[in-house]
Design a protein around this motif. Sequence first.
Motif, PDB file in Angstrom:
ATOM      1  N   UNK A   1       0.661  -1.275  -0.199  1.00 61.15           N
ATOM      2  CA  UNK A   1       0.018   0.324   0.630  1.00 61.15           C
ATOM      3  C   UNK A   1       0.939   1.386   0.096  1.00 61.15           C
ATOM      4  N   UNK A   2       0.219   2.491  -1.165  1.00 62.18           N
ATOM      5  CA  UNK A   2       1.515   3.752  -0.782  1.00 62.18           C
ATOM      6  C   UNK A   2       0.732   4.889  -0.992  1.00 62.18           C
ATOM      7  N   UNK A   3       1.569   5.351  -0.820  1.00 60.03           N
ATOM      8  CA  UNK A   3       0.507   7.057  -1.071  1.00 60.03           C
ATOM      9  C   UNK A   3       1.855   7.571  -1.115  1.00 60.03           C
ATOM     10  N   UNK A   4       1.797   9.274  -2.529  1.00 57.43           N
ATOM     11  CA  UNK A   4       3.221  10.167  -2.402  1.00 57.43           C
ATOM     12  C   UNK A   4       2.318  11.584  -2.668  1.00 57.43           C
ATOM     13  N   UNK A   5       2.542  12.070  -1.811  1.00 55.33           N
ATOM     14  CA  UNK A   5       2.224  13.642  -2.158  1.00 55.33           C
ATOM     15  C   UNK A   5       3.277  14.343  -2.271  1.00 55.33           C
ATOM     16  N   UNK A   6       3.171  15.293  -3.121  1.00 52.40           N
ATOM     17  CA  UNK A   6       4.330  16.359  -2.595  1.00 52.40           C
ATOM     18  C   UNK A   6       3.773  17.788  -2.514  1.00 52.40           C
ATOM     19  N   UNK A   7       5.244  17.770  -1.547  1.00 52.72           N
ATOM     20  CA  UNK A   7       5.499  19.287  -1.222  1.00 52.72           C
ATOM     21  C   UNK A   7       5.460  19.887  -1.373  1.00 52.72           C
ATOM     22  N   UNK A   8       4.182  21.281  -0.670  1.00 53.45           N
ATOM     23  CA  UNK A   8       4.254  22.378  -1.627  1.00 53.45           C
ATOM     24  C   UNK A   8       5.941  23.131  -1.115  1.00 53.45           C
ATOM     25  N   UNK A   9       6.234  23.585  -2.118  1.00 54.46           N
ATOM     26  CA  UNK A   9       7.419  24.542  -1.673  1.00 54.46           C
ATOM     27  C   UNK A   9       6.624  25.720  -0.751  1.00 54.46           C
ATOM     28  N   UNK A  10       6.258  26.261  -0.646  1.00 52.78           N
ATOM     29  CA  UNK A  10       5.853  27.176   0.365  1.00 52.78           C
ATOM     30  C   UNK A  10       5.563  26.924   1.739  1.00 52.78           C
ATOM     31  N   UNK A  11       5.334  25.830   1.276  1.00 49.29           N
ATOM     32  CA  UNK A  11       5.212  25.307   3.183  1.00 49.29           C
ATOM     33  C   UNK A  11       6.421  25.035   4.064  1.00 49.29           C
ATOM     34  N   UNK A  12       7.349  24.259   3.203  1.00 46.63           N
ATOM     35  CA  UNK A  12       8.359  24.417   3.550  1.00 46.63           C
ATOM     36  C   UNK A  12       9.508  25.648   3.903  1.00 46.63           C
TER      37      UNK A  12
END
Length: 74
Positions: A56-67
């Motif tokens: 089971x897998x999930x990949x979320x792109x992290x928004x650069x602005x949040x970082x």
Amino acid sequence: MPTYRVYLAYPTTPEPIWNWAETMVRKDAQTALQDSYDNWVASNPNPLPPPLAECRKKVDQVMQEILEEQHDIH
């Protein structure tokens, strides 16, 4: 390069529990997923994970602005 949060679990692990999670900076989501899976296997979990296709897998792109905001806070 984009940042991804990758989550992996054995097929039998009940949702919403994940057995492995890490943040990856990679060129694309598929590379992040494969590298994270390789790291999970290399950590020698017991039992070893099945092939990636069975996990089971999930990949979320992290928004650069949040970082960037988090970096400014710390």
